[in-house]
Design a protein around this motif. Structure first.
Motif, PDB file in Angstrom:
ATOM      1  N   ALA A   1     -22.050 -51.421  36.484  1.00 20.51           N
ATOM      2  CA  ALA A   1     -22.754 -51.912  37.665  1.00 20.51           C
ATOM      3  C   ALA A   1     -23.822 -50.912  38.096  1.00 20.51           C
ATOM      4  O   ALA A   1     -24.948 -51.292  38.416  1.00 20.51           O
ATOM      5  N   LYS A   2     -23.479 -49.639  38.077  1.00 23.81           N
ATOM      6  CA  LYS A   2     -24.421 -48.578  38.461  1.00 23.81           C
ATOM      7  C   LYS A   2     -25.612 -48.559  37.508  1.00 23.81           C
ATOM      8  O   LYS A   2     -26.771 -48.504  37.936  1.00 23.81           O
ATOM      9  N   ASN A   3     -25.350 -48.620  36.198  1.00 26.72           N
ATOM     10  CA  ASN A   3     -26.423 -48.609  35.212  1.00 26.72           C
ATOM     11  C   ASN A   3     -27.333 -49.826  35.358  1.00 26.72           C
ATOM     12  O   ASN A   3     -28.562 -49.701  35.300  1.00 26.72           O
ATOM     13  N   CYS A   4     -26.741 -50.990  35.551  1.00 30.60           N
ATOM     14  CA  CYS A   4     -27.534 -52.208  35.706  1.00 30.60           C
ATOM     15  C   CYS A   4     -28.343 -52.167  37.002  1.00 30.60           C
ATOM     16  O   CYS A   4     -29.495 -52.605  37.029  1.00 30.60           O
ATOM     17  N   LYS A   5     -27.743 -51.638  38.049  1.00 27.12           N
ATOM     18  CA  LYS A   5     -28.450 -51.535  39.329  1.00 27.12           C
ATOM     19  C   LYS A   5     -29.665 -50.614  39.194  1.00 27.12           C
ATOM     20  O   LYS A   5     -30.747 -50.928  39.700  1.00 27.12           O
ATOM     21  N   GLU A   6     -29.495 -49.493  38.499  1.00 32.69           N
ATOM     22  CA  GLU A   6     -30.610 -48.570  38.276  1.00 32.69           C
ATOM     23  C   GLU A   6     -31.705 -49.233  37.432  1.00 32.69           C
ATOM     24  O   GLU A   6     -32.902 -49.088  37.718  1.00 32.69           O
TER      25      GLU A   6
ATOM     26  N   LEU B   1     -37.024 -52.283  37.027  1.00 31.46           N
ATOM     27  CA  LEU B   1     -37.716 -53.553  36.784  1.00 31.46           C
ATOM     28  C   LEU B   1     -38.470 -54.002  38.033  1.00 31.46           C
ATOM     29  O   LEU B   1     -39.631 -54.419  37.956  1.00 31.46           O
ATOM     30  N   ASP B   2     -37.809 -53.924  39.193  1.00 32.85           N
ATOM     31  CA  ASP B   2     -38.442 -54.326  40.447  1.00 32.85           C
ATOM     32  C   ASP B   2     -39.659 -53.456  40.751  1.00 32.85           C
ATOM     33  O   ASP B   2     -40.694 -53.951  41.197  1.00 32.85           O
ATOM     34  N   LYS B   3     -39.527 -52.166  40.505  1.00 40.19           N
ATOM     35  CA  LYS B   3     -40.626 -51.230  40.757  1.00 40.19           C
ATOM     36  C   LYS B   3     -41.847 -51.593  39.908  1.00 40.19           C
ATOM     37  O   LYS B   3     -42.971 -51.697  40.424  1.00 40.19           O
ATOM     38  N   PHE B   4     -41.629 -51.805  38.622  1.00 37.42           N
ATOM     39  CA  PHE B   4     -42.750 -52.120  37.731  1.00 37.42           C
ATOM     40  C   PHE B   4     -43.320 -53.502  38.005  1.00 37.42           C
ATOM     41  O   PHE B   4     -44.528 -53.708  37.876  1.00 37.42           O
ATOM     42  N   LYS B   5     -42.485 -54.433  38.412  1.00 32.43           N
ATOM     43  CA  LYS B   5     -42.987 -55.774  38.764  1.00 32.43           C
ATOM     44  C   LYS B   5     -43.876 -55.681  39.999  1.00 32.43           C
ATOM     45  O   LYS B   5     -44.945 -56.280  40.048  1.00 32.43           O
ATOM     46  N   THR B   6     -43.447 -54.905  40.986  1.00 31.23           N
ATOM     47  CA  THR B   6     -44.263 -54.727  42.189  1.00 31.23           C
ATOM     48  C   THR B   6     -45.595 -54.102  41.843  1.00 31.23           C
ATOM     49  O   THR B   6     -46.646 -54.527  42.338  1.00 31.23           O
ATOM     50  N   GLU B   7     -45.575 -53.098  40.975  1.00 29.98           N
ATOM     51  CA  GLU B   7     -46.820 -52.462  40.537  1.00 29.98           C
ATOM     52  C   GLU B   7     -47.721 -53.460  39.822  1.00 29.98           C
ATOM     53  O   GLU B   7     -48.938 -53.523  40.057  1.00 29.98           O
ATOM     54  N   GLN B   8     -47.139 -54.260  38.953  1.00 28.34           N
ATOM     55  CA  GLN B   8     -47.915 -55.246  38.210  1.00 28.34           C
ATOM     56  C   GLN B   8     -48.492 -56.286  39.153  1.00 28.34           C
ATOM     57  O   GLN B   8     -49.666 -56.648  39.043  1.00 28.34           O
ATOM     58  N   ASP B   9     -47.689 -56.769  40.087  1.00 27.36           N
ATOM     59  CA  ASP B   9     -48.154 -57.800  41.023  1.00 27.36           C
ATOM     60  C   ASP B   9     -49.271 -57.272  41.916  1.00 27.36           C
ATOM     61  O   ASP B   9     -50.154 -58.035  42.309  1.00 27.36           O
TER      62      ASP B   9
END
Length: 115
Positions: free
Chosen positions: A94-99, A104-112
């Motif tokens: 769970a910890k690894n997937c959360k990280e 993923l969210d960080k890079f998606k925000t940057e891309q958007d």
């Protein structure tokens, strides 16, 4: 799994159409349902859902769709194998997937923000 996904889908009108009201074929809907199969670790399911959501493109050809399905199945299989290996430590998964999801969210925000 695929039979269950098809069996659970509401039937279309008696006209025999294979496309649902939102223009998805039965094949597309079954593929989407299989991609949404859960790993048993909610944080890892979020990662798989992220990939599935980001990959939707109605204009994809059959090769692209098949490639995406193959990759998602490999990712899900890898997650499930890791979960099996770490049966007593779902918290670690769970910890690894959360990280990973945070990245993923960080890079998606940057891309958007560059669109």
């Amino acid at each position: 799994r695929i039979q269950n996904a098809v069996a659970e889908k509401p039937a279309n009108s008696s006209s025999g159409n294979t496309a649902s009201s939102d223009n998805k074929t039965v094949s597309d809907q079954v593929t989407e349902d299989v991609l949404r199969e859960k790993t048993g670790v909610p944080e890892c399911d979020e990662v798989i859902d992220f990939f599935a959501d980001q990959s939707k493109n109605q204009e994809d050809d059959i090769v692209s769709k098949a490639t995406k399905e193959f990759v998602f199945n490999k990712i899900r299989q890898s997650f499930k194998e890791s979960i099996e290996k770490n049966k007593g430590d779902k918290e670690k998964m769970a910890k690894n997937c959360k990280e990973y999801k945070a990245q993923l969210d960080k890079f998606k925000t940057e891309q958007d923000s560059t669109k």
